[in-house]
Every structure is written in C-alpha cells, then in structure tokens.
Scaffold this motif. Structure first.
Motif, PDB file in Angstrom:
ATOM      1  N   ILE A 426     -39.967 -20.286 -19.283  1.00 38.38           N
ATOM      2  CA  ILE A 426     -39.761 -19.163 -18.134  1.00 38.38           C
ATOM      3  C   ILE A 426     -41.323 -18.551 -18.190  1.00 38.38           C
ATOM      4  CG2 ILE A 426     -39.650 -16.940 -17.825  1.00 38.38           C
ATOM      5  CD1 ILE A 426     -36.272 -17.922 -18.584  1.00 38.38           C
ATOM      6  N   PRO A 427     -42.228 -18.328 -17.448  1.00 43.37           N
ATOM      7  CA  PRO A 427     -43.719 -17.422 -17.410  1.00 43.37           C
ATOM      8  C   PRO A 427     -42.912 -16.341 -17.660  1.00 43.37           C
ATOM      9  CG  PRO A 427     -42.795 -17.882 -15.151  1.00 43.37           C
ATOM     10  CD  PRO A 427     -41.952 -18.537 -15.987  1.00 43.37           C
ATOM     11  N   SER A 434     -39.358  -4.832 -12.956  1.00 43.22           N
ATOM     12  CA  SER A 434     -38.730  -4.761 -14.099  1.00 43.22           C
ATOM     13  C   SER A 434     -38.430  -6.182 -14.114  1.00 43.22           C
ATOM     14  CB  SER A 434     -37.256  -4.339 -13.313  1.00 43.22           C
ATOM     15  OG  SER A 434     -36.623  -4.955 -12.536  1.00 43.22           O
ATOM     16  N   GLU A 435     -38.353  -7.069 -15.426  1.00 43.72           N
ATOM     17  CA  GLU A 435     -38.630  -8.108 -15.907  1.00 43.72           C
ATOM     18  C   GLU A 435     -37.349  -8.718 -15.054  1.00 43.72           C
ATOM     19  OE1 GLU A 435     -38.060 -10.855 -20.250  1.00 43.72           O
ATOM     20  OE2 GLU A 435     -38.655  -8.589 -19.719  1.00 43.72           O
ATOM     21  N   GLU A 436     -35.915  -8.323 -15.051  1.00 46.16           N
ATOM     22  CA  GLU A 436     -34.382  -8.833 -13.835  1.00 46.16           C
ATOM     23  C   GLU A 436     -35.354  -9.108 -12.604  1.00 46.16           C
ATOM     24  OE1 GLU A 436     -34.362  -5.645 -15.853  1.00 46.16           O
ATOM     25  OE2 GLU A 436     -32.925  -6.592 -17.596  1.00 46.16           O
ATOM     26  N   ASP A 437     -35.875  -8.134 -12.550  1.00 44.77           N
ATOM     27  CA  ASP A 437     -36.656  -8.243 -11.023  1.00 44.77           C
ATOM     28  C   ASP A 437     -37.652  -9.616 -10.565  1.00 44.77           C
ATOM     29  OD1 ASP A 437     -36.765  -8.413  -8.248  1.00 44.77           O
ATOM     30  OD2 ASP A 437     -38.131  -6.651  -8.308  1.00 44.77           O
ATOM     31  N   SER A 438     -38.493 -10.030 -11.629  1.00 42.19           N
ATOM     32  CA  SER A 438     -39.077 -10.735 -11.641  1.00 42.19           C
ATOM     33  C   SER A 438     -38.229 -11.935 -11.906  1.00 42.19           C
ATOM     34  CB  SER A 438     -40.191 -10.770 -13.205  1.00 42.19           C
ATOM     35  OG  SER A 438     -41.194  -9.664 -12.592  1.00 42.19           O
ATOM     36  N   LEU A 439     -37.156 -12.524 -13.141  1.00 39.93           N
ATOM     37  CA  LEU A 439     -36.917 -13.358 -13.333  1.00 39.93           C
ATOM     38  C   LEU A 439     -36.485 -13.925 -11.983  1.00 39.93           C
ATOM     39  CD1 LEU A 439     -35.049 -12.533 -17.144  1.00 39.93           C
ATOM     40  CD2 LEU A 439     -36.726 -14.329 -16.489  1.00 39.93           C
ATOM     41  N   GLY A 440     -36.037 -12.860 -11.225  1.00 39.35           N
ATOM     42  CA  GLY A 440     -34.817 -13.935 -10.223  1.00 39.35           C
ATOM     43  C   GLY A 440     -36.028 -14.131  -9.413  1.00 39.35           C
ATOM     44  N   TYR A 441     -37.070 -13.961  -9.335  1.00 39.39           N
ATOM     45  CA  TYR A 441     -38.131 -15.125  -8.385  1.00 39.39           C
ATOM     46  C   TYR A 441     -38.247 -17.058  -9.022  1.00 39.39           C
ATOM     47  CZ  TYR A 441     -38.771 -11.453  -5.631  1.00 39.39           C
ATOM     48  OH  TYR A 441     -39.588 -10.108  -4.378  1.00 39.39           O
ATOM     49  N   VAL A 442     -38.080 -16.143 -10.551  1.00 35.38           N
ATOM     50  CA  VAL A 442     -38.362 -17.650 -11.009  1.00 35.38           C
ATOM     51  C   VAL A 442     -36.283 -18.773 -11.369  1.00 35.38           C
ATOM     52  CG1 VAL A 442     -38.407 -18.733 -13.808  1.00 35.38           C
ATOM     53  CG2 VAL A 442     -39.060 -16.489 -12.740  1.00 35.38           C
ATOM     54  N   TYR A 443     -35.595 -18.237 -10.864  1.00 33.78           N
ATOM     55  CA  TYR A 443     -34.251 -18.827 -10.628  1.00 33.78           C
ATOM     56  C   TYR A 443     -33.801 -19.178  -9.313  1.00 33.78           C
ATOM     57  CZ  TYR A 443     -33.617 -17.134 -15.829  1.00 33.78           C
ATOM     58  OH  TYR A 443     -34.206 -17.421 -17.310  1.00 33.78           O
ATOM     59  N   ASN A 444     -34.751 -18.335  -8.052  1.00 36.19           N
ATOM     60  CA  ASN A 444     -33.422 -19.056  -6.942  1.00 36.19           C
ATOM     61  C   ASN A 444     -35.166 -18.213  -5.780  1.00 36.19           C
ATOM     62  OD1 ASN A 444     -31.296 -18.427  -7.757  1.00 36.19           O
ATOM     63  ND2 ASN A 444     -31.000 -16.261  -7.856  1.00 36.19           N
ATOM     64  N   LEU A 445     -34.746 -19.102  -5.165  1.00 36.34           N
ATOM     65  CA  LEU A 445     -36.100 -19.450  -3.677  1.00 36.34           C
ATOM     66  C   LEU A 445     -35.823 -17.861  -2.911  1.00 36.34           C
ATOM     67  CD1 LEU A 445     -35.997 -23.055  -2.370  1.00 36.34           C
ATOM     68  CD2 LEU A 445     -38.386 -21.445  -4.290  1.00 36.34           C
ATOM     69  N   GLN A 446     -34.785 -17.568  -2.400  1.00 34.20           N
ATOM     70  CA  GLN A 446     -34.707 -15.976  -2.352  1.00 34.20           C
ATOM     71  C   GLN A 446     -34.312 -15.460  -3.300  1.00 34.20           C
ATOM     72  OE1 GLN A 446     -32.205 -16.772   1.322  1.00 34.20           O
ATOM     73  NE2 GLN A 446     -33.784 -18.015   2.302  1.00 34.20           N
ATOM     74  N   PRO A 447     -34.670 -14.691  -3.488  1.00 32.63           N
ATOM     75  CA  PRO A 447     -33.819 -13.559  -5.186  1.00 32.63           C
ATOM     76  C   PRO A 447     -32.943 -12.440  -4.367  1.00 32.63           C
ATOM     77  CG  PRO A 447     -36.252 -12.888  -4.545  1.00 32.63           C
ATOM     78  CD  PRO A 447     -36.035 -14.147  -3.725  1.00 32.63           C
ATOM     79  N   LYS A 448     -32.206 -12.324  -5.455  1.00 33.40           N
ATOM     80  CA  LYS A 448     -31.566 -11.117  -5.417  1.00 33.40           C
ATOM     81  C   LYS A 448     -31.871 -10.182  -5.921  1.00 33.40           C
ATOM     82  CE  LYS A 448     -27.614 -13.828  -3.534  1.00 33.40           C
ATOM     83  NZ  LYS A 448     -25.932 -14.335  -3.133  1.00 33.40           N
ATOM     84  N   PRO A 449     -31.616  -8.813  -5.269  1.00 36.21           N
ATOM     85  CA  PRO A 449     -31.952  -7.350  -6.785  1.00 36.21           C
ATOM     86  C   PRO A 449     -30.910  -7.990  -8.024  1.00 36.21           C
ATOM     87  CG  PRO A 449     -30.340  -7.000  -4.514  1.00 36.21           C
ATOM     88  CD  PRO A 449     -30.704  -8.085  -4.598  1.00 36.21           C
ATOM     89  N   PRO A 450     -31.289  -7.081  -8.713  1.00 34.89           N
ATOM     90  CA  PRO A 450     -30.445  -6.887 -10.187  1.00 34.89           C
ATOM     91  C   PRO A 450     -29.085  -6.529 -10.122  1.00 34.89           C
ATOM     92  CG  PRO A 450     -32.502  -6.577 -10.709  1.00 34.89           C
ATOM     93  CD  PRO A 450     -33.169  -6.966  -9.644  1.00 34.89           C
ATOM     94  N   LYS A 451     -27.988  -7.424 -10.219  1.00 34.42           N
ATOM     95  CA  LYS A 451     -26.859  -5.897 -10.547  1.00 34.42           C
ATOM     96  C   LYS A 451     -26.761  -5.254 -11.794  1.00 34.42           C
ATOM     97  CE  LYS A 451     -23.753  -8.806  -8.605  1.00 34.42           C
ATOM     98  NZ  LYS A 451     -22.266  -9.798  -8.360  1.00 34.42           N
ATOM     99  N   LYS A 452     -26.544  -3.524 -11.674  1.00 31.93           N
ATOM    100  CA  LYS A 452     -26.691  -3.002 -12.180  1.00 31.93           C
ATOM    101  C   LYS A 452     -25.175  -2.139 -13.049  1.00 31.93           C
ATOM    102  CE  LYS A 452     -30.557   0.094 -10.585  1.00 31.93           C
ATOM    103  NZ  LYS A 452     -31.526   1.202  -9.578  1.00 31.93           N
ATOM    104  N   ASP A 453     -25.496  -1.827 -13.770  1.00 37.84           N
ATOM    105  CA  ASP A 453     -23.649  -0.915 -14.593  1.00 37.84           C
ATOM    106  C   ASP A 453     -23.330  -0.032 -13.970  1.00 37.84           C
ATOM    107  OD1 ASP A 453     -21.513  -1.512 -15.271  1.00 37.84           O
ATOM    108  OD2 ASP A 453     -22.375  -2.249 -17.649  1.00 37.84           O
TER     109      ASP A 453
END
Length: 655
Positions: A426-427, A434-453
């Motif tokens: 993982i780069p 945010s880090e969760e938002d950046s990881l969305g582009y690593v795992y998916n070609l069409q990222p989704k916004p991270p879910k909040k609790d």
C-alpha cells in the motif's frame, strides 16, 4: 185501607224486581264460569298438543280480553324509575318450609314435575332428528325379455329414511344410455309394510343383507354410509358387514364396449397432423420439468492435462434434473496465462460414448447419456475424450443422493497444492485528505466515501476528555513546557493547546490542529482507552506524558470501568491486596504498608509520599491507579490520604 194496599203493591213490585235482577246475575255468573272452564280446557289442549312451535301451529287464546303490555318503568318524583314491586303468588306452604328449613316434600307434599313446554325436556322426533337421514344402498332384479343377450338386469337404488317423520324416499341414479327412465323411484312418503294397513316401516326394520318389500317390489339392502352405521351403533343395534353389488351382463358388456385400444402408431400420427395443421410440438417432459425445475446437482471435477504444457484444470459440472442436461464451467484463476473461456461444455446431454459424424443426425444409432446414478464421487466421467475425476459435490447434491437414490457421497481426498501469495504494498499516505479517503482509491477504481460511525457521533459527541501534559524531549528546557490535550469522544480526534508563562519566550495558543492521530507502535488510531494518567503519547514527532485530568474526565473514566480499568477503585484495591501473598500474613502486609507510607506517623500522607512508598515496596501501581487511590481515600478534600481509611478499605480490623 187504600194506603195499605198501595204499600203491599209497592212491596210486591220491589220483590219482583229484585227476583228478576237475581236471575240475571245468576245467568251472568253461570256464563262466566262456563268461559273460565272452556279457557282452562283450551289451555290444557294447547299444552298437550305435540306440534312444533311454528307459524300456523300455534293457537291463540280466544277468551283473552286484556292485551296490554306490562310496564317495567314508572315516572315518580320527576325521574324515571324501574318498578321493583312485582305481584307474585304467595304460597303459605312454601313459606313455612323456608321458615322451618325443611324440604318442601316433607312439609306439604311432593313438587310438581316440570312441564314440557317452551324448551322441551323430552325432544320430539321432528326436533331431535331434524335433517338426519339414513342412507342405504340397495338393488332389485328386473327381468328382460326383449334382449337375447340378457335375461335380467340389476337396477341399483338408494333408499333414504328420514328420522324426523319416518318417511322413505327411493332414488335410482341415472346411467347413461340405459334406455330406462330413472331418477325418483318412490316419492317421499310413509310406506306400509302391508298394503291397506297402518303399520309403517321404521328404522329398526332395515339391516344389511336383508330383503325389504316396498309395494310388492323386493329390494336387497347391501351397504350404507358412515353416518347410518354410527347411528345404529349408538342405538345399540350394530349393522352387519356390507355386501358387494352384483354385476349383470349389460354392465359387463358396457365396460368392454367403452374400452378403446389405440394402435401403436396413433401417437405419432396425432403429433404429425397437429404440427401439420400449425400446432406446437407436444411437451412430453413437462411433468418432469415442473417437479425438478431449478434443481441442479453440482460436482467439483478436475482434468489432468498430461500434455507438455498441461496442468491440473478444475471445473464445476452442473447436472440439471429438469431435462437431464449437463454443463461444465471452468474455474478461473488469476494470472494463470489462459484465455478466459467460461465454459468447457455448453448445456446439453452428455453421451457416455459420443458418435462423431460429419453432420448432426447422420446416424440412427441411439446414444447412452449420463444420468445421476453415473456421477459418483471418486469415479471418472468422460467429457468428449477428457477423463475428468469427480472429487466433491455440494450439500444439496449429497442430500439428493442420500434421500432419493439411497447413495451416500464421500468426497475424495486430494493433495493440497501450494498456493501462491501475492503481496501488493500500500503506498504511503501523502497527507492530502484523510487516510481512509486515500485508501479508497487504492482498493477501488471508483472509490466510495468512507463511512462514519454516526451512532457513536450522536451518543459521544458531547464528551470531551481534557488532560494536562508535559512534553518529553532531549532538550532540557522543553521538558518544562505545559500543554492541554483535548480528546473528543465523538470522532476520536485530538487537539493540543500550549500554555505559555510570561517572559518564557514561548508563544501560547493552538499547538496542533484537531485531527485523528495514529499510534506509531500499533499503527492504529488513538482511542479513549489509550488516555490514562501517566501514559506517554506520541503525535507525529512530539511526545507527551499525561500528568493530570479535569474533574469531568476523572468522573467519566470512573463511570466506564470496562474501558478504563485503572480507574476502577475495586480493581485497584484487589490488585493491591494481591501483594499480600509475599508476606506471611495479611496483618503483616498491612503493618508493613502503613509503616512504609506513613513514616512520620501523622495519619495522613501526600501524593509524593504515596508514590515514593509504593516504589520502595515494589508495588507496581501505575500513576493513574495511585491517583484514583489518593482521591478515593481523601475524605477531607485536602489532597491527603487518610491511613485509617486505607487500613479499613484494604480489610484491616479496627479495635
């Protein structure tokens, strides 16, 4: 004398007038007595009549003169009231029996039996057996002289006996093309046993296997229905076993005549003409399709390709029970170097030994296809020259084989292949977003916004934990810098402010923006469990040690012992009492602890004395445990621990 004569004549007229009135009065009384006697006689006749209480069967009282209705309400003192005084007949004998508390039959005779009037105690037949009908199956034999093929005919009838009035009705079921007028054979009526006499048939005269004569026609009773049999058993006269109805030549000839035997090629002719006239092809497997639709047997097979570049190829064989077809799907693997062909064999019937021709339909030989009985785990199946091995199947297939075919499928054991593990690093986080938002582009070609609790944000957003901390640095002057660290429990964000003293040369104010911080040791975000007094936290390159907390934070940690175990006073005392295992007795432990902590014998110690004494005794209590121990046994609020309270809290006995 004239006056005397007048008086005598007047007296005679008065006496004659009185005699006439007495005669009229006597006639009136005589007529009234006759009317009363007739009324009582009519009432007795009406009560004794056994007729149903129906319109047309009820006789009114012709001598009734009063037709008014009794009023149950009255109007008194301006209000509507119910009449409570009712006229009742007074029976002195009944009054004496109630006063003496003796039965009426011992005082003035036996009680009158109840009358069988509105609700009859003994139900009449028309009420007791309403809609109850006994049914008997019978037949009679009739001679035939017109037909040379038969000399008699058996005619079947049904005899109905109505229990409500004892009438009988005989009906003959209609038979097609019989040439006989059938239907109602005898209308509903009472049938006499002998013509001209009033002795009628009753239900006791019927029994199975007996002959009965209706108007010189003899009927043979053979069978009855369930209700009739239960009725006779209830009345204590069970019926005999039923008899079979005989068959005549007409019935046997009719059955043979109606039998149609089609020639062997009739079905093919019908199908040909139906298609020729524009109809569809008949679906012979419709019933099988409806009963087995969406039922698929799934097997795991592999083919060992022994060619130069061959290897083990795994497939999924699906057998469709609806039409006995088979399809073979290839199990694809990543980076296998093969073209992505989804199917090895499209859905079709799989022959055991296929007959290869240049064109379909050139051979007239019939092929033998695979069936569910041929697909067993541990055996081979030949798919157009490829010898595939069946090594497993799914749960539905196992259930089908065990409960339908009586075969228990046992999966075959295969050698475990060495799996290839692929590592994709993982780069690192570049700091944008945010880090969760950046990881969305690593795992998916069409990222989704991270879910909040959202639940945690709503329930914990109002709680903020504040600590006073000092910086830990290699530079000696920076160790005296004071900071205020705020932890927001709603979203686990951290904000740091710096407290600057006058003439120190250090700017005060916001030291670090509110954001989530990662623990460099665990690579996980800090949570509220990590914030304990005395713990060291690192935010980016700065290290802080938590020294004190505000009153709200202290109470918040005390209310959540499952998250802050070092803030639970019960666990702290239990941990402190465990150190008594190193002493000979518990009293010796308490005495040694008291002497070591309170060296001046003041009865009170300060926080520094508590920390120094625990360190000398080797009791490894954390700073937060010592802090809550100090607060709990500080009863006066002067930040001094009472040795007597500590002695009693640990379980020491006082004199």
């Amino acid at each position: 004398m004239n006056q005397i004569n007048e008086i005598f004549s007047l007296i005679q007229r008065i006496i004659s007038h009185i005699i006439n009135h007495l005669y009229i009065f006597q006639r009136v009384i005589f007529i009234l007595l006759i009317k009363i006697k007739k009324r009582e006689t009519l009432k007795k006749m009406i009560k004794t009549q056994q007729v149903p209480f129906l319109p047309g069967h009820v006789f009114s009282d012709p001598f009734k003169e009063s037709h008014h209705k009794t009023q149950q309400f009255s109007y008194q003192n301006g209000t509507n009231q119910e009449k409570t005084q009712q006229k009742e007949e007074f029976d002195p004998n009944l009054y004496d029996s109630m006063r003496m508390k003796t039965p009426p039959n011992l005082t003035y005779g036996s009680r009158q039996p109840p009358e069988n009037d509105y609700i009859p105690r003994i139900q009449p037949p028309w009420l007791k057996y309403d809609r109850s009908v006994l049914r008997f199956y019978a037949y009679f034999q009739e001679s035939v002289v017109e037909d040379p093929g038969e000399n008699y005919r058996v005619r079947k009838v049904i005899i109905y006996y109505y229990l409500s009035d004892g009438t009988i009705h005989v009906n003959e079921p209609r038979v097609a093309n019989s040439g006989i007028p059938q239907g109602v054979f005898i209308k509903r009526q009472k049938i006499p046993k002998n013509i001209g006499k009033q002795d009628f048939y009753v239900w006791e005269d019927f029994s199975l296997g007996s002959n009965i004569n209706f108007y010189q026609r003899v009927f043979r009773v053979c069978d009855t229905d369930v209700f009739t049999r239960e009725f006779y058993e209830y009345m204590g006269r069970p019926l005999q076993l039923p008899e079979q109805l005989p068959r005549d030549n007409f019935e046997a000839h009719k059955e043979v005549k109606d039998v149609k035997i089609n020639p062997p090629d009739t079905k093919e002719y019908k199908e040909y003409f139906e298609v020729k006239l524009g109809g569809g092809h008949p679906n012979g497997g419709l019933n099988k399709y409806l009963s087995n639709d969406r039922k698929v047997l799934s097997f795991d097979v592999y083919w060992d390709d022994t060619s130069v570049e061959g290897q083990l190829n795994y497939y999924t064989l699906n057998y469709f029970l609806a039409d006995d077809t088979v399809e073979v799907k290839e199990i694809r693997k990543q980076n296998s170097g093969k073209d992505p062909y989804p199917l090895l064999l499209r859905r079709q019937k799989l022959p055991k030994q296929p007959i290869m021709t240049h064109y379909p339909g050139m051979t007239l030989k019939k092929e033998d296809h695979y069936s569910p009985a041929d697909l067993i785990c541990g055996q081979n199946v030949i798919i157009y020259g490829r010898n595939c091995f069946i090594f497993n199947c799914d749960d539905f297939t196992k259930y089908y084989y065990e409960h339908v075919l009586g075969i228990k499928q046992q999966p075959a054991q295969l050698k475990q292949e060495r799996t290839k593990k692929f590592y994709q690093p993982i780069p690192p986080y570049n700091g944008f977003g945010s880090e969760e938002d950046s990881l969305g582009y690593v795992y998916n070609l069409q990222p989704k916004p991270p879910k909040k609790d959202v639940r945690k944000n709503f329930t914990q957003d109002q709680f903020i934990m504040r600590f006073e901390a000092r910086q830990i640095s290699e530079v000696r002057e920076e160790n005296f810098r004071k900071f205020l660290i705020s932890f927001y429990c709603g979203d686990d964000t951290i904000q740091v402010y710096q407290h600057a003293e006058r003439n120190s040369g250090i700017w005060g104010g916001k030291f670090m923006e509110r954001a989530r911080q990662k623990n460099p040791l665990t690579n996980q975000y800090y949570s509220e469990k990590d914030f304990q007094l005395g713990s060291i936290l690192q935010f980016t390159v700065y290290k802080f040690q938590l020294m004190r907390a505000d009153e709200f934070t202290v109470n918040y940690m005390k209310q959540k012992p499952e998250a802050f175990k070092e803030a639970d006073i019960a666990q702290i005392i239990t941990k402190l009492r465990r150190f008594a295992d190193n002493f000979r007795s518990f009293d010796e432990f308490l005495i040694t602890l008291t002497k070591q902590l309170d060296k001046n014998l003041n009865g009170q110690i300060e926080f520094e004395e508590l920390t120094q004494g625990m360190a000398e005794l080797g009791f490894n209590l954390t700073l937060q445990e010592q802090y809550y121990l100090m607060r709990y046994f500080d009863k006066n609020g002067d930040w001094k621990l009472s040795m007597q309270e500590l002695w009693e809290g640990l379980g020491g006995k006082t004199k």
